[in-house]
Scaffold this active site. Structure first.
Site, PDB file in Angstrom:
ATOM      1  N   GLU A 260       2.172  -7.398   6.517  1.00 14.17           N
ATOM      2  CA  GLU A 260       1.264  -6.490   7.250  1.00 14.17           C
ATOM      3  C   GLU A 260       1.427  -6.549   8.759  1.00 14.17           C
ATOM      4  O   GLU A 260       1.253  -5.541   9.457  1.00 14.17           O
ATOM      5  CB  GLU A 260      -0.197  -6.796   6.887  1.00 14.17           C
ATOM      6  CG  GLU A 260      -0.631  -6.291   5.522  1.00 14.17           C
ATOM      7  CD  GLU A 260      -0.243  -7.207   4.376  1.00 14.17           C
ATOM      8  OE1 GLU A 260       0.502  -8.193   4.598  1.00 14.17           O
ATOM      9  OE2 GLU A 260      -0.680  -6.933   3.245  1.00 14.17           O
TER      10      GLU A 260
ATOM     11  N   ALA B 151       0.853  -1.191   0.000  1.00  9.63           N
ATOM     12  CA  ALA B 151       0.000   0.000   0.000  1.00  9.63           C
ATOM     13  C   ALA B 151       0.888   1.239   0.000  1.00  9.63           C
ATOM     14  O   ALA B 151       2.047   1.187   0.419  1.00  9.63           O
ATOM     15  CB  ALA B 151      -0.884  -0.010   1.239  1.00  9.63           C
TER      16      ALA B 151
ATOM     17  N   GLY C 187      -0.357  -5.707  -0.392  1.00 11.16           N
ATOM     18  CA  GLY C 187      -1.369  -5.578  -1.442  1.00 11.16           C
ATOM     19  C   GLY C 187      -0.855  -6.057  -2.799  1.00 11.16           C
ATOM     20  O   GLY C 187      -1.630  -6.508  -3.639  1.00 11.16           O
TER      21      GLY C 187
ATOM     22  N   GLU D 106      -1.336  -9.681  -2.856  1.00  9.94           N
ATOM     23  CA  GLU D 106      -2.775  -9.947  -2.924  1.00  9.94           C
ATOM     24  C   GLU D 106      -3.290  -9.759  -4.357  1.00  9.94           C
ATOM     25  O   GLU D 106      -4.127 -10.527  -4.824  1.00  9.94           O
ATOM     26  CB  GLU D 106      -3.528  -9.054  -1.934  1.00  9.94           C
ATOM     27  CG  GLU D 106      -3.231  -9.481  -0.487  1.00  9.94           C
ATOM     28  CD  GLU D 106      -3.887  -8.590   0.545  1.00  9.94           C
ATOM     29  OE1 GLU D 106      -3.593  -7.382   0.539  1.00  9.94           O
ATOM     30  OE2 GLU D 106      -4.702  -9.096   1.342  1.00  9.94           O
TER      31      GLU D 106
END
Ligand code: NAD
Length: 689
Positions: free
Chosen positions: A123, A61, A100, A103
Site C-alpha cells: 500500500e 483492491a 487486501g 489481509e
C-alpha cells in the site's frame, strides 16, 4: 466476477474470481461475506477454504475503485467476519497475495501457499497504509520488526521466505487449493481456538525505534511509510480494536492526500506508457530469441544481463578479445554478486552466464533477431557499426541504438533498412534501472517498435515512447534543470544549498552531487561539440573551470565537493566556492539570499517548460509519459508525481506566470511560455493528465 461457492465434501470452497489476478471489488467482498455467513448456519459445512481463480490468490483492491469511496461491505468487516467464523477458514495462496489479499489471508485461521506465491502489503507504493487490519494483524503473527519492514517497504515475500518468518503455515509445491481442501478436512471448530490472529498477544515493540531512521531516509518525504511504522507501534501498545480504528482513520486520511493522488497518477501513467502507440494496436511483434549487444562496456554488459534475465540468449560483440574478456568478466562478477547476496541460486546464475556468449566477429550477429548497439557515443563509430550491421544482420532483424543524444535518423540513414532502426535508451546500471526510452525514428516500422515494447515487457523494463531530438525526453529536459541550478549559483546560492533544496524536495540527489558522480569532464567534453548559443555559458562557469583544473568529481576526489577516500563522506570544495566568487565578480553579480523554495521552483520549472516543449514538438506523446521518465530514471520523488504533475498541482496559471516573470530576467531568452499551457489549464490538450 464475484465469488464462486463450491462444496467439496464438508468443505465450502470460496473462489474469488475476478480475472486476471482476482482483485477485490464490491462483488468479491460481498461474495466472501455471503459465503462465510452460509458456513455458519449450514450444518453440513465443517470448514471453509478461500482461494482465487486460476491458481492466483487476490492481488489487492480493484484499481477501478482507486480514489473512489468503496461501497459496503467494507473489507475490514468482511475480514472480521472471516476471522470470527466458528468453522475453520483456510487460505489457499498461489501467485499474488497482496494488499487486501494478504489481509484476507491474515483473517483466516491457517495459510497454505504454493511455491509461486508472493505475499506483501504494498500500500505504501500508492501513498496508503493497509486499511483492513494488516498493520495490526501482521505484527501479531510474525513480530513487529519484520512486519514493519514488510509494511514500510511494501516489498512482497516469496512463499519460502514467508514460511521462514511464520507468515504461512505450510508450503506446497503445486495445487495449493487441493492441499488446502485436504488440510481443512482434518480440522474441526475447536481448532479455531488460538488461530485468530487479532487475539494473539500484542507484539514486542523492541527494534522498532531503530528502524525509524532508515524508514525516514528511504521515504524521502513520503508520508505513508512513517505512518505505517507508527501503526505497527500502535499494534504493540494498544488492544486490537483501538489499533484497527486508528489504522482505518489513517488509511482514510491518506487516501485523499496529495501524495496518494500523485502516486496513483504515476501508477496509471506507467500502465499507459507500457502500451505501444494506439496506431499499432493489433500489430504483432517480430519474434525475438537471440539478441546481439555491441560494446561490452558499462551499458552493454548491463543490457546483456537484463536481456538474459528476461530469458533471451545474448551475443556480446567487442572490438578485441581483451575488451570482450573484461566485459564477460563484469557479467560474471555481477551474477556472483547476486549469488553472494542470496538473490539468486548458484545454478540459476550459472545458467544466466551461459546465456551470454561473446565474439569479436560481426558474423556472429547473423542469427540475431534484435541487435542493440552500446558502443562509444560518437556518430562516426555508430555510422560505421550500422553500416556493418546492414551487411551481416538477417532480414527483419531490429537494429537498435542505446545512444544518449545522437540523431537516430542519421544513424538509420547509414543502412538500407531504416524501417528496422530505432532507439532503445537504457539507464545506468542497465540491469537495475527500470526505465527504457524507446525512440521512434522517422522511418521506424510499427512492428519493429512493437518488438521493442515486447522486449521491454519480457525484461520487466518500464518503456516510454520518445521521438528523435538531442537527448530524447529525459536528457533533453535536464538542460533546463541544470541551467537553472548553475544560474542559481551565480545569483547567490552555493552548491550545497542547491543540492539540499532539491533533496529536501525528495530527489535522490541534488544536481551538483549528480554532476560529481557522473563526472564533470563528461559535460565539459560534450559542450565542446555543441554549437555556441545552444547552452548558457554563465550556467557552466564553475563546471568548466573545475574541469580545466582536472577536478572531475568523485573519480578525482574533488569537484563541487571534496570526497573521502571511499566517496561516502563529502564536504564543500573551497576551490569551487572561490571559483564561484571570482565568477560573480567578473560578471558583476552581487550575491543574494536564495530560498530553498525558489531553488526548487526554478529547477523544476526548467524541467516543466522543456517538457512542455517536448509535447509541443511531439517528441513526448503524453505529459504522463514525461512523469514516468523522471520518476523512473532521474530520481524525481514518486510521491510528487513527476515534473508535469507537480506543475499542474501548483497550478498551470501559476507556472505560466512564473515562466513569464523569468522570461523578463537577465537569462530570459531561455524561457518561452509554452503555448499549450492555456489549453492545459482548461484540462485539455497534451498537458492534460
Ligand atoms: P563504455 O565506454 O563503458 O563502453 C563502450 C564499449 O564499446 C567499450 O567497451 C568499447 O570497447 C566498445 N566499442 C567501441 N566501439 C566498438 C565497436 N565498433 N564495436 C564493438 N564494440 C565497440 O560506454 P558506455 O557508458 O557503456 O556507453 C555506451 C553507449 O551507451 C553510449 O552511446 C552512451 O552514450 C550510451 N549510454 C550511456 C549511459 C551511461 O550512463 N554510461 C547511459 C545511457 C546510454
Amino acid at each position: 466476477m464475484g465469488v464462486i461457492e463450491k462444496r467439496s465434501g464438508g468443505i465450502l470452497v470460496l473462489t474469488v474470481d475476478n480475472p486476471p489476478v482476482n482483485p477485490l471489488g464490491q462483488a468479491e467482498r460481498q461474495g466472501l461475506l455471503d459465503g462465510i455467513t452460509t458456513a455458519q448456519t449450514d450444518g453440513d459445512i465443517t470448514a471453509v477454504v478461500i482461494a482465487g481463480a486460476n491458481a492466483k490468490f487476490i492481488a489487492g483492491a480493484d484499481i477501478k475503485e482507486f480514489g473512489k469511496t468503496p461501497q459496503p461491505p467494507h473489507l475490514p468487516d468482511v475480514i472480521n467476519a472471516i476471522e470470527a467464523s466458528d468453522k475453520p477458514v483456510v487460505a489457499a495462496i498461489g501467485g499474488p497475495c497482496l494488499g487486501g489479499g494478504l489481509e484476507v489471508a491474515l483473517g483466516c485461521h491457517a495459510r497454505l501457499a504454493q511455491a509461486d506465491a508472493q505475499l506483501g502489503l504494498p500500500e505504501v507504493n500508492l501513498g496508503l497504509v493497509p486499511g483492513a487490519g494488516g498493520t495490526q494483524r501482521l505484527p501479531r503473527l510474525i513480530g513487529a520488526p519484520v512486519a514493519a519492514d514488510m509494511i514500510t517497504s511494501g516489498k512482497p515475500k516469496k512463499a519460502k521466505a514467508a514460511l521462514d518468518i511464520g507468515l504461512i503455515d505450510q508450503l506446497v509445491e503445486t495445487d495449493v487449493r487441493g492441499a488446502a481442501i485436504a488440510f481443512a478436512s482434518t480440522l474441526q471448530s475447536a481448532d479455531v481456538a488460538g488461530k485468530r490472529v487479532s487475539q494473539m498477544p500484542a507484539p514486542d515493540a523492541e527494534g522498532l525505534d531503530a528502524l525509524e531512521k532508515s524508514v525516514a531516509r528511504k521515504a524521502r518525504g513520503a508520508d505513508a511509510p512513517l505512518k505505517a511504522l507508527g501503526l505497527v507501534k500502535t499494534a504493540c501498545e494498544t488492544d486490537f480494536e483501538a489499533g484497527l480504528a486508528q489504522e482505518r482513520e489513517t488509511f482514510l486520511a491518506l487516501r485523499t492526500s496529495d501524495q496518494a493522488k500523485a502516486l496513483r497518477h504515476i501508477f496509471f501513467a506507467e500502465t499507459t506508457a507500457k502500451k505501444p502507440p494506439a496506431e499499432f494496436k493489433g500489430t504483432k511483434a517480430r519474434p525475438v530469441k537471440q539478441i546481439g549487444v555491441i560494446g561490452a562496456g558499462t551499458m552493454g554488459t548491463g543490457i546483456a544481463i537484463s536481456l538474459a534475465n528476461g530469458g533471451y540468449d545474448v551475443t556480446l560483440l567487442e572490438i578485441n578479445a581483451d575488451a570482450l574478456d573484461r566485459g564477460l568478466a563484469r557479467v560474471k562478477k555481477t551474477y556472483e554478486g547476486s549469488v553472494a547476496k542470496s538473490r539468486m541460486s548458484e545454478a540459476a546464475a550459472k545458467a544466466k552466464i551461459e546465456q551470454i556468449s561473446g565474439s569479436t566477429d560481426y558474423a556472429a550477429l547473423g542469427d540475431c533477431d534484435l541487435i542493440i548497439e552500446a558502443a562509444f557515443e560518437s556518430m562516426d563509430v555508430k555510422r560505421q557499426i550500422f553500416a556493418e550491421l546492414d551487411k551481416v544482420a538477417k532480414p527483419g532483424a531490429v537494429l537498435a541504438t542505446n545512444t544518449s543524444y545522437l540523431d537516430i535518423d542519421a544513424i538509420a540513414a547509414t543502412t538500407s533498412r531504416p524501417q528496422d532502426v530505432l532507439g532503445m535508451h537504457y539507464f545506468s546500471p542497465a540491469n537495475i534501472m527500470k526505465l527504457l526510452e524507446i525512440v521512434r525514428a522517422k522511418e521506424t516500422a510499427g512492428d519493429a517498435l512493437v518488438t521493442a515494447f515486447e522486449v521491454a515487457k519480457k525484461t520487466r523494463k518500464q518503456p516510454v515512447l520518445a521521438g528523435v531530438c538531442h537527448g530524447f525526453i529525459g536528457n533533453r529536459m535536464l538542460r533546463g534543470y541544470q541551467r537553472e541550478a548553475g544560474l542559481l549559483l551565480l545569483e547567490g546560492a552555493n552548491p550545497e544549498e542547491v543540492d539540499a533544496a532539491i533533496t529536501g524536495f525528495g530527489f535522490a540527489m541534488g544536481p551538483f552531487a549528480v554532476s560529481d558522480l557522473a563526472g564533470i569532464d563528461i559535460g565539459y567534453k560534450s559542450r565542446k561539440d555543441m554549437a555556441p548559443g545552444s547552452y548558457e555559458p554563465a550556467a557552466v562557469i564553475v563546471s568548466d573551470r573545475l574541469a580545466e583544473k582536472g577536478q572531475f568529481g568523485q573519480k578525482t576526489g574533488k569537484g563541487f565537493y571534496v570526497y573521502d577516500a571511499d566517496a561516502r563522506g563529502k564536504t564543500p570544495n573551497p576551490e569551487a566556492l572561490s571559483i564561484l566568487e571570482d565568477a560573480r565578480t567578473e560578471l558583476g553579480v552581487s550575491a543574494r539570499t536564495i530560498s530553498a523554495e525558489e531553488t526548487v521552483n526554478r529547477c523544476l520549472l526548467g524541467l516543466f517548460s522543456e517538457g512542455a516543449a517536448l509535447l509541443e514538438e511531439g517528441i513526448a506523446a503524453r505529459a504522463s509519459d514525461i512523469d514516468v521518465v523522471y520518476t523512473n530514471g532521474y530520481g524525481f520523488p514518486r510521491h510528487k508525481g513527476g515534473p508535469m504533475f507537480w506543475a499542474q498541482s501548483k497550478g498551470l496559471d501559476w507556472a505560466d506566470q512564473e515562466i513569464g516573470q523569468l522570461a523578463t530576467g537577465p537569462y530570459g531568452k531561455w524561457w518561452q511560455r509554452p503555448a499549450i499551457i492555456a489549453s492545459g489549464a482548461k484540462g485539455e490538450g497534451p498537458l492534460a493528465l
